[in-house]
Design an enzyme around this catalytic site. Structure first.
Site, PDB file in Angstrom:
ATOM      1  N   CYS A 120      36.243  45.907  39.076  1.00  8.26           N
ATOM      2  CA  CYS A 120      36.909  44.817  38.354  1.00  8.26           C
ATOM      3  C   CYS A 120      35.930  44.301  37.318  1.00  8.26           C
ATOM      4  CB  CYS A 120      37.356  43.691  39.284  1.00  8.26           C
ATOM      5  SG  CYS A 120      38.671  42.701  38.522  1.00  8.26           S
ATOM      6  N   CYS A 122      35.893  40.772  36.419  1.00  9.48           N
ATOM      7  CA  CYS A 122      35.735  39.305  36.444  1.00  9.48           C
ATOM      8  C   CYS A 122      34.327  38.834  36.784  1.00  9.48           C
ATOM      9  CB  CYS A 122      36.759  38.666  37.374  1.00  9.48           C
ATOM     10  SG  CYS A 122      36.781  39.363  39.025  1.00  9.48           S
ATOM     11  N   LYS A 195      47.966  42.664  45.526  1.00  8.99           N
ATOM     12  CA  LYS A 195      46.964  41.598  45.509  1.00  8.99           C
ATOM     13  C   LYS A 195      47.616  40.352  44.926  1.00  8.99           C
ATOM     14  CE  LYS A 195      42.494  40.245  43.725  1.00  8.99           C
ATOM     15  NZ  LYS A 195      41.272  40.660  43.036  1.00  8.99           N
ATOM     16  N   ARG A 205      34.954  33.274  44.792  1.00  8.01           N
ATOM     17  CA  ARG A 205      34.676  33.018  43.366  1.00  8.01           C
ATOM     18  C   ARG A 205      33.417  32.189  43.194  1.00  8.01           C
ATOM     19  NH1 ARG A 205      40.901  32.234  41.244  1.00  8.01           N
ATOM     20  NH2 ARG A 205      41.549  34.335  41.861  1.00  8.01           N
ATOM     21  N   ARG A 217      44.935  33.520  37.197  1.00  5.22           N
ATOM     22  CA  ARG A 217      45.193  34.958  37.202  1.00  5.22           C
ATOM     23  C   ARG A 217      46.683  35.288  37.419  1.00  5.22           C
ATOM     24  NH1 ARG A 217      39.899  36.046  37.144  1.00  5.22           N
ATOM     25  NH2 ARG A 217      38.522  35.712  38.927  1.00  5.22           N
ATOM     26  N   GLU A 233      54.872  47.746  43.790  1.00  2.00           N
ATOM     27  CA  GLU A 233      53.469  47.926  43.396  1.00  2.00           C
ATOM     28  C   GLU A 233      52.824  49.058  44.205  1.00  2.00           C
ATOM     29  OE1 GLU A 233      51.327  46.935  41.266  1.00  2.00           O
ATOM     30  OE2 GLU A 233      51.948  45.022  40.435  1.00  2.00           O
ATOM     31  N   LYS A 248      46.236  42.126  50.076  1.00  6.26           N
ATOM     32  CA  LYS A 248      45.219  41.078  50.003  1.00  6.26           C
ATOM     33  C   LYS A 248      45.837  39.787  49.506  1.00  6.26           C
ATOM     34  CE  LYS A 248      41.114  39.950  47.457  1.00  6.26           C
ATOM     35  NZ  LYS A 248      40.390  40.191  46.255  1.00  6.26           N
ATOM     36  N   SER A 274      37.869  35.631  51.724  1.00  2.45           N
ATOM     37  CA  SER A 274      36.862  34.583  51.910  1.00  2.45           C
ATOM     38  C   SER A 274      37.439  33.282  52.472  1.00  2.45           C
ATOM     39  CB  SER A 274      36.147  34.326  50.583  1.00  2.45           C
ATOM     40  OG  SER A 274      37.066  33.980  49.563  1.00  2.45           O
ATOM     41  N   TYR A 313      34.551  39.645  56.350  1.00  5.86           N
ATOM     42  CA  TYR A 313      33.214  39.059  56.443  1.00  5.86           C
ATOM     43  C   TYR A 313      32.812  38.870  57.897  1.00  5.86           C
ATOM     44  CZ  TYR A 313      34.441  38.360  51.599  1.00  5.86           C
ATOM     45  OH  TYR A 313      34.843  38.599  50.307  1.00  5.86           O
TER      46      TYR A 313
HETATM   47  C1  PBG Z   1      37.785  40.568  42.042  1.00  6.55           C
HETATM   48  C2  PBG Z   1      37.962  40.252  43.476  1.00  6.55           C
HETATM   49  C3  PBG Z   1      38.257  39.013  44.079  1.00  6.55           C
HETATM   50  C4  PBG Z   1      38.216  39.222  45.452  1.00  6.55           C
HETATM   51  C5  PBG Z   1      37.934  40.576  45.659  1.00  6.55           C
HETATM   52  N1  PBG Z   1      37.788  41.184  44.424  1.00  6.55           N
HETATM   53  C6  PBG Z   1      38.480  37.667  43.503  1.00  6.55           C
HETATM   54  C7  PBG Z   1      39.601  37.398  42.602  1.00  6.55           C
HETATM   55  O1  PBG Z   1      40.526  38.185  42.411  1.00  6.55           O
HETATM   56  O2  PBG Z   1      39.510  36.315  41.998  1.00  6.55           O
HETATM   57  C8  PBG Z   1      38.449  38.172  46.510  1.00  6.55           C
HETATM   58  C9  PBG Z   1      37.840  38.444  47.820  1.00  6.55           C
HETATM   59  C10 PBG Z   1      37.753  37.275  48.736  1.00  6.55           C
HETATM   60  O3  PBG Z   1      38.249  36.164  48.471  1.00  6.55           O
HETATM   61  O4  PBG Z   1      37.138  37.467  49.788  1.00  6.55           O
HETATM   62  N2  PBG Z   1      38.938  40.660  41.296  1.00  6.55           N
HETATM   63 ZN    ZN Z   2      38.720  40.575  39.000  1.00  7.53          ZN
END
Ligand code: PBG
Ligand code: ZN
Length: 324
Positions: A120, A122, A195, A205, A217, A233, A248, A274, A313
């Site tokens: 990714c 970001c 996602k 984040r 997003r 998807e 996710k 997370s 985690y």
């Molecule tokens: C990147 C990404 C994210 C997560 C995994 N890959 C964050 C997002 O989409 O903002 C989140 C993982 C988590 O919250 O544990 N795009």
């Molecule tokens: Zn991203």
């Protein structure tokens, strides 16, 4: 089968009975441990909202990866936090970027541990969005090339599998073709297929310093209200060449895991994100729940819903309990 002829409690009367009829068993083999890697040496910077998780420099990353490997955890997924960010996220696909060096080092020290990379932009863009910005819009097709380059750079560094998490349309096909053109036909793609645009990513984040600097997003991640769209998807990603389909977050989306498990004939992964982790840790700290029991119940539920593998985690904590 009606009472009093049938009595379900008969099969619950002892631990041995319960074991015999148990439908779901967690295994260390189910877990994928997410880890965060930063520049520097000797860095082990705690992530406040995620107790027990750290931003690790490569030397410490190897130590934690070895612990996970020694516990029998088959795989880790790496997230990089670069020291420089720019509009194009160039550090995401730099040959000597943080992730590329981390992968190379971990694979050289622990060749049998599977190393997955999150693909990714970001964490690498100064605006924090997952793609190429045209004004305030994330340009889908212009982003594909950057993602493909990122995935290829991970494969070249030695990653065993790439996991695109950006939610751009068409990225799986684009990544499959660049990998194949470069003789990486053996590298699978684990697609973050469904996602959702979720508030459960908050602690991540903060950990990865990847929050968007403006907006949200919602134009690329899915609306939490939609289930049918998740099937579309996932189906698209299967047709584009995905090898594993991910859902996710996990816990608020167990119905999606269950439906994708039924409708898609590929392994299904679920990301116990997370926020799901932090909420359990916080309530445990307050003395309001038994954190270990809630952890095991949560992971079992995700597997029961249909996940073949769980990114979590909790991987090391749960593995320690399972191995006890
Ligand atoms: C990147 C990404 C994210 C997560 C995994 N890959 C964050 C997002 O989409 O903002 C989140 C993982 C988590 O919250 O544990 N795009
Ligand atoms: Zn991203």
């Amino acid at each position: 089968m009606l009472f009093p002829d049938y009595r379900p409690r008969r099969m619950r009367q002892s631990a041995a009975f319960r074991k015999m009829v148990r439908e779901t068993t967690l295994s260390v083999n189910d877990f994928i441990l997410p880890l965060f890697v930063v520049e520097g040496k000797g860095v082990k910077n705690p992530i406040d909202a995620m107790p027990g998780n750290y931003r690790l420099s490569i030397d410490n990353l190897v130590k934690v990866a070895k612990q996970a490997y020694d516990m029998g955890i088959p795989a880790i997924i790496l997230f990089g936090i670069p020291s420089k960010k720019d509009p194009l996220g160039t550090q995401a696909y730099a040959k000597d970027g943080i992730i590329q060096r981390a992968v190379k080092t971990v694979k050289s020290k622990l060749p049998e541990l599977m190393v997955i990379t999150d693909v990714c932009l970001c964490e690498y863009t100064d605006h924090g969005h997952c793609g190429f910005l045209d004004g305030h819009t994330v340009d889908n097709d212009a982003t594909l090339d950057l993602l493909a380059r990122t995935a290829l750079s991970h494969a070249k560094a030695g990653a065993d599998m790439v996991a695109p998490s950006d939610m751009m349309d068409g990225r799986v096909a684009e990544i499959r073709s660049i990998l194949d053109e470069n003789e990486f036909t053996r590298i699978p793609i684990m697609s973050y297929a469904a996602k959702y645009c979720s508030a459960y990513y908050g602690p991540f984040r903060e950990a990865a310093q990847s929050a968007p600097t403006f907006g949200d997003r919602k134009t690329y991640q899915m609306d939490p209200a939609n289930a049918q769209e998740a099937i579309r998807e996932a189906t698209m990603d299967v047709e584009e060449g995905a090898d594993i389909i991910m859902v996710k977050p996990a816990l608020a989306y167990l119905d999606i895991i269950c439906r994708i498990r039924d409708e898609v004939d590929l392994p299904v992964a679920a990301y116990n994100v997370s926020g799901e982790f932090s909420m359990i840790k916080a309530a445990e700290k307050m003395g309001w729940i038994d954190g270990r029991k809630v952890m095991m119940e949560t992971l079992t539920a995700i597997k029961r819903a249909g996940a073949d593998m769980i990114l979590t985690y909790f991987a090391m904590e749960a593995a320690a309990l399972i191995n006890e």
